[in-house]
Write a protein that holds these residues in place. Structure first.
Motif, PDB file in Angstrom:
ATOM      1  N   LEU A 327      68.076  49.682  18.879  1.00 19.62           N
ATOM      2  CA  LEU A 327      66.821  50.299  18.599  1.00 19.62           C
ATOM      3  C   LEU A 327      66.827  51.119  17.492  1.00 19.62           C
ATOM      4  CD1 LEU A 327      65.550  51.489  22.084  1.00 19.62           C
ATOM      5  CD2 LEU A 327      64.843  49.667  20.995  1.00 19.62           C
ATOM      6  N   ARG A 328      68.134  51.884  17.332  1.00 23.86           N
ATOM      7  CA  ARG A 328      68.319  52.624  16.020  1.00 23.86           C
ATOM      8  C   ARG A 328      68.319  51.625  14.751  1.00 23.86           C
ATOM      9  NH1 ARG A 328      72.833  57.387  15.370  1.00 23.86           N
ATOM     10  NH2 ARG A 328      71.618  58.204  17.165  1.00 23.86           N
ATOM     11  N   GLU A 329      68.940  50.513  14.821  1.00 26.23           N
ATOM     12  CA  GLU A 329      69.085  49.731  13.672  1.00 26.23           C
ATOM     13  C   GLU A 329      67.883  49.119  13.372  1.00 26.23           C
ATOM     14  OE1 GLU A 329      71.177  45.397  12.495  1.00 26.23           O
ATOM     15  OE2 GLU A 329      70.949  45.887  14.525  1.00 26.23           O
ATOM     16  N   THR A 330      66.846  48.762  14.265  1.00 24.02           N
ATOM     17  CA  THR A 330      65.398  48.298  14.137  1.00 24.02           C
ATOM     18  C   THR A 330      64.556  49.324  13.528  1.00 24.02           C
ATOM     19  OG1 THR A 330      65.584  46.888  16.077  1.00 24.02           O
ATOM     20  CG2 THR A 330      63.420  47.300  15.283  1.00 24.02           C
ATOM     21  N   LEU A 331      64.856  50.408  13.869  1.00 23.93           N
ATOM     22  CA  LEU A 331      64.150  51.536  13.236  1.00 23.93           C
ATOM     23  C   LEU A 331      64.565  51.827  11.904  1.00 23.93           C
ATOM     24  CD1 LEU A 331      62.181  54.070  13.279  1.00 23.93           C
ATOM     25  CD2 LEU A 331      64.256  55.404  14.175  1.00 23.93           C
ATOM     26  N   GLU A 332      65.705  51.907  11.493  1.00 26.35           N
ATOM     27  CA  GLU A 332      66.411  52.039  10.006  1.00 26.35           C
ATOM     28  C   GLU A 332      65.764  50.916   9.181  1.00 26.35           C
ATOM     29  OE1 GLU A 332      70.528  51.823  10.415  1.00 26.35           O
ATOM     30  OE2 GLU A 332      70.599  54.041  10.963  1.00 26.35           O
ATOM     31  N   VAL A 333      65.695  49.597   9.839  1.00 22.28           N
ATOM     32  CA  VAL A 333      65.212  48.362   8.627  1.00 22.28           C
ATOM     33  C   VAL A 333      63.752  48.593   8.866  1.00 22.28           C
ATOM     34  CG1 VAL A 333      65.172  45.872   8.870  1.00 22.28           C
ATOM     35  CG2 VAL A 333      67.118  46.929   9.504  1.00 22.28           C
ATOM     36  N   PHE A 334      63.113  49.064   9.714  1.00 22.54           N
ATOM     37  CA  PHE A 334      61.499  49.145   9.805  1.00 22.54           C
ATOM     38  C   PHE A 334      60.982  50.054   8.698  1.00 22.54           C
ATOM     39  CE2 PHE A 334      57.504  50.764  11.797  1.00 22.54           C
ATOM     40  CZ  PHE A 334      56.707  49.742  11.626  1.00 22.54           C
ATOM     41  N   LEU A 335      61.580  51.088   8.885  1.00 28.14           N
ATOM     42  CA  LEU A 335      61.591  52.442   7.722  1.00 28.14           C
ATOM     43  C   LEU A 335      61.661  51.896   6.323  1.00 28.14           C
ATOM     44  CD1 LEU A 335      62.474  55.565   9.584  1.00 28.14           C
ATOM     45  CD2 LEU A 335      60.220  54.652   9.354  1.00 28.14           C
ATOM     46  N   ALA A 336      62.968  51.202   6.130  1.00 31.00           N
ATOM     47  CA  ALA A 336      63.275  50.870   5.044  1.00 31.00           C
ATOM     48  C   ALA A 336      62.421  49.803   4.335  1.00 31.00           C
ATOM     49  CB  ALA A 336      64.831  50.091   4.984  1.00 31.00           C
ATOM     50  N   ASN A 337      61.635  49.083   5.191  1.00 32.10           N
ATOM     51  CA  ASN A 337      60.650  47.992   4.610  1.00 32.10           C
ATOM     52  C   ASN A 337      59.261  48.446   4.835  1.00 32.10           C
ATOM     53  OD1 ASN A 337      62.024  44.978   4.237  1.00 32.10           O
ATOM     54  ND2 ASN A 337      63.119  45.980   5.728  1.00 32.10           N
ATOM     55  N   ASN A 338      59.205  49.931   4.616  1.00 33.88           N
ATOM     56  CA  ASN A 338      57.765  50.411   4.481  1.00 33.88           C
ATOM     57  C   ASN A 338      57.141  50.039   5.769  1.00 33.88           C
ATOM     58  OD1 ASN A 338      58.429  51.683   1.850  1.00 33.88           O
ATOM     59  ND2 ASN A 338      58.012  49.537   1.081  1.00 33.88           N
ATOM     60  N   CYS A 339      57.896  50.034   6.869  1.00 36.64           N
ATOM     61  CA  CYS A 339      56.939  49.713   8.053  1.00 36.64           C
ATOM     62  C   CYS A 339      56.198  48.409   8.089  1.00 36.64           C
ATOM     63  CB  CYS A 339      56.151  51.028   8.496  1.00 36.64           C
ATOM     64  SG  CYS A 339      56.929  52.454   8.572  1.00 36.64           S
ATOM     65  N   SER A 340      56.880  47.586   7.582  1.00 37.95           N
ATOM     66  CA  SER A 340      56.155  46.012   7.625  1.00 37.95           C
ATOM     67  C   SER A 340      56.822  45.267   8.665  1.00 37.95           C
ATOM     68  CB  SER A 340      56.583  45.384   6.110  1.00 37.95           C
ATOM     69  OG  SER A 340      56.066  43.819   6.377  1.00 37.95           O
ATOM     70  N   TRP A 341      55.804  44.842   9.543  1.00 37.43           N
ATOM     71  CA  TRP A 341      56.490  44.085  10.662  1.00 37.43           C
ATOM     72  C   TRP A 341      57.042  42.759  10.434  1.00 37.43           C
ATOM     73  CZ3 TRP A 341      56.007  47.039  14.742  1.00 37.43           C
ATOM     74  CH2 TRP A 341      55.106  47.995  15.023  1.00 37.43           C
ATOM     75  N   THR A 342      56.419  42.381   9.264  1.00 36.80           N
ATOM     76  CA  THR A 342      56.736  40.749   9.020  1.00 36.80           C
ATOM     77  C   THR A 342      58.284  40.775   8.287  1.00 36.80           C
ATOM     78  OG1 THR A 342      54.821  39.942   8.626  1.00 36.80           O
ATOM     79  CG2 THR A 342      56.337  38.972   7.632  1.00 36.80           C
ATOM     80  N   ARG A 343      58.563  41.776   7.064  1.00 34.97           N
ATOM     81  CA  ARG A 343      59.701  41.967   6.550  1.00 34.97           C
ATOM     82  C   ARG A 343      60.762  42.415   7.422  1.00 34.97           C
ATOM     83  NH1 ARG A 343      56.187  44.051   2.356  1.00 34.97           N
ATOM     84  NH2 ARG A 343      57.010  46.274   2.776  1.00 34.97           N
ATOM     85  N   THR A 344      60.528  43.251   8.289  1.00 36.64           N
ATOM     86  CA  THR A 344      61.301  43.653   9.216  1.00 36.64           C
ATOM     87  C   THR A 344      61.929  42.652  10.271  1.00 36.64           C
ATOM     88  OG1 THR A 344      60.450  45.691   9.356  1.00 36.64           O
ATOM     89  CG2 THR A 344      62.001  45.250  11.052  1.00 36.64           C
ATOM     90  N   ALA A 345      60.876  41.840  10.399  1.00 32.63           N
ATOM     91  CA  ALA A 345      61.232  40.744  11.311  1.00 32.63           C
ATOM     92  C   ALA A 345      62.300  39.792  10.719  1.00 32.63           C
ATOM     93  CB  ALA A 345      59.975  40.062  12.013  1.00 32.63           C
ATOM     94  N   GLU A 346      61.860  39.477   9.572  1.00 33.82           N
ATOM     95  CA  GLU A 346      62.706  38.560   8.507  1.00 33.82           C
ATOM     96  C   GLU A 346      64.114  39.027   8.353  1.00 33.82           C
ATOM     97  OE1 GLU A 346      60.311  37.934   5.252  1.00 33.82           O
ATOM     98  OE2 GLU A 346      59.027  36.524   5.932  1.00 33.82           O
ATOM     99  N   ALA A 347      64.138  40.440   8.063  1.00 32.22           N
ATOM    100  CA  ALA A 347      65.620  40.979   7.715  1.00 32.22           C
ATOM    101  C   ALA A 347      66.370  40.983   9.113  1.00 32.22           C
ATOM    102  CB  ALA A 347      65.232  42.547   7.451  1.00 32.22           C
ATOM    103  N   LEU A 348      65.757  41.178  10.170  1.00 30.46           N
ATOM    104  CA  LEU A 348      66.527  41.303  11.606  1.00 30.46           C
ATOM    105  C   LEU A 348      66.831  39.825  12.007  1.00 30.46           C
ATOM    106  CD1 LEU A 348      65.226  44.690  12.898  1.00 30.46           C
ATOM    107  CD2 LEU A 348      67.530  44.099  11.904  1.00 30.46           C
ATOM    108  N   HIS A 349      65.873  38.869  11.517  1.00 30.73           N
ATOM    109  CA  HIS A 349      65.961  37.339  12.192  1.00 30.73           C
ATOM    110  C   HIS A 349      65.312  37.402  13.797  1.00 30.73           C
ATOM    111  CE1 HIS A 349      68.345  36.019   8.493  1.00 30.73           C
ATOM    112  NE2 HIS A 349      69.320  36.842   8.931  1.00 30.73           N
TER     113      HIS A 349
END
Length: 386
Positions: A327-349
């Motif tokens: 959950l913390r990892e997802t939050l970090e990536v989500f904020l790092a990608n400007n709260c973009s759902w698509t880019r976060t999903a791609e970064a975390l596979h």
């Protein structure tokens, strides 16, 4: 040739001896010492309060055109003979060739002076040792003056550090006692070492006026002076770091840091400048050991000045329920990608729906709504605090 009847034979022989000294001192023998009349002149100059430049000039005059320097532990030139060219600041121990003699002052690694002659054959060793002894005597007297100045500087800093507004009359009196002009402008600096701070300020030049305490200093900013104070101090800071690291008792926890407050147009703004300098000092780190408060232009740099214990409480209180996992990892990536759902999903596979589910869990556990800017900032800051 004739001399007045009252002239002693000793004075005649010393005058002849001095005239021939330049040739004599270059003969093979290494045992020549300072002539007696030179010793006497230097003693009189010491008693009369002569400065290091005059002492060095008179001590070396009989040697002919010899380049000789008096350097601090960080390579700042205190004095040089008339024929010696100006040299950039370099630690005396890093200069190859020549002769370097240490001159007293063992209270800190930044206090020592060095008598340096680039040409090892320009003067007999015994002469150089005797000149070094003269400056050791000068430093004994100077130490008392420096101690008095430090006491006045610390009294000024103590007045600024007190609770409640400072009395304007007492503040003006403390500034005057510390040798600073009334009216300003001023700037306050805070460091992990008052001795290092005093040496760093010495690199600003003879015209600089400042009062140094145990760990902070007030600098009078001459309106006609050129150059950025923070930039100048940053350029010489590596010299002080190397000097401190070479001390016998230096440890890993003795990192030298400096914080610089903003310019205070008058005495009443000094307290604010001191608070800024101390905050900037806390924000300084090994990668940026000199921090000006004007540099704190990002949230990360601002948070760096908050005490570590306070950051830990805020981070744990805000994110503790998330644990250390996905959950913390997802939050970090989500904020790092400007709260973009698509880019976060791609970064975390991951599938986008999985990202939605995890962010919903983050919002539930933290009580924050990630569609709101202030809540995003809360979580971003909390991540930076841990």
């Amino acid at each position: 040739m004739a001399v007045p009847a009252r002239t002693s034979f000793r004075a005649v022989t010393e005058a002849v001896y001095l005239r021939q000294w330049g040739d004599l001192s270059r003969r093979p023998t290494r045992l020549f010492a300072l002539p007696e009349n030179v010793r006497g002149e230097l003693s009189r100059l010491l008693e009369g309060g002569a400065g290091p430049a005059e002492l060095l000039d008179r001590a070396c005059a009989h040697l002919g055109p010899v380049a000789c320097y008096l350097l601090t532990a960080t390579g700042r030139t205190v004095a040089r003979t008339p024929c010696a060219p100006a040299v950039p600041a370099r630690r005396p121990g890093s200069v190859r060739g020549g002769v370097s003699l240490r001159v007293g002052a063992e209270s800190s690694p930044y206090d020592a002076w060095h008598l340096y002659v680039p040409d090892a054959d320009a003067a007999p060793p015994r002469v150089l040792h005797e000149i070094a002894e003269v400056f050791a005597q000068y430093r004994d007297g100077q130490a008392r003056r420096v101690a008095a100045g430090r006491a006045a500087g610390q009294e000024l800093i103590g007045l600024l550090s007190g609770d409640g507004p400072a009395d304007p009359g007492a503040l003006e009196e403390a500034l005057g006692a510390a040798g600073l002009p009334a009216g300003g402008p001023y700037r306050v600096l805070a460091a992990t070492s008052g001795d290092a701070l005093a040496e760093a300020l010495g690199h600003l030049g003879d015209a600089a006026r400042y009062a140094v305490g145990d760990s902070a200093a007030v600098l009078y900013e001459d309106p006609g002076a050129e150059g950025d104070v923070t930039g100048l101090l940053r350029s010489v800071w590596p010299l002080l770091q190397a000097c401190g690291a070479s001390a016998p008792d230096a440890g890993a926890d003795t990192a030298l840091r400096l914080g610089v407050g903003s310019s205070a147009p008058g005495a009443q703004r000094l307290r604010a400048s001191l608070g800024q300098a101390r905050f900037a000092l806390t924000a300084a780190d090994p990668e940026a050991p000199v921090r000006g408060v004007e540099q704190l232009d990002t949230l990360a740099e601002l948070l760096a000045g908050v005490p570590r214990e306070v950051r830990a409480v805020f981070g744990t209180r805000t994110l503790g329920a998330l644990g250390e996992g996905m959950l913390r990892e997802t939050l970090e990536v989500f904020l790092a990608n400007n709260c973009s759902w698509t880019r976060t999903a791609e970064a975390l596979h991951l599938h986008v729906n999985t990202v939605h589910y995890r962010i919903e869990r983050v919002e539930t556990l933290t009580g924050r709504d990630l569609s709101r800017l202030d809540h995003k900032l809360d979580l971003y800051a909390a991540l930076r605090c841990l």
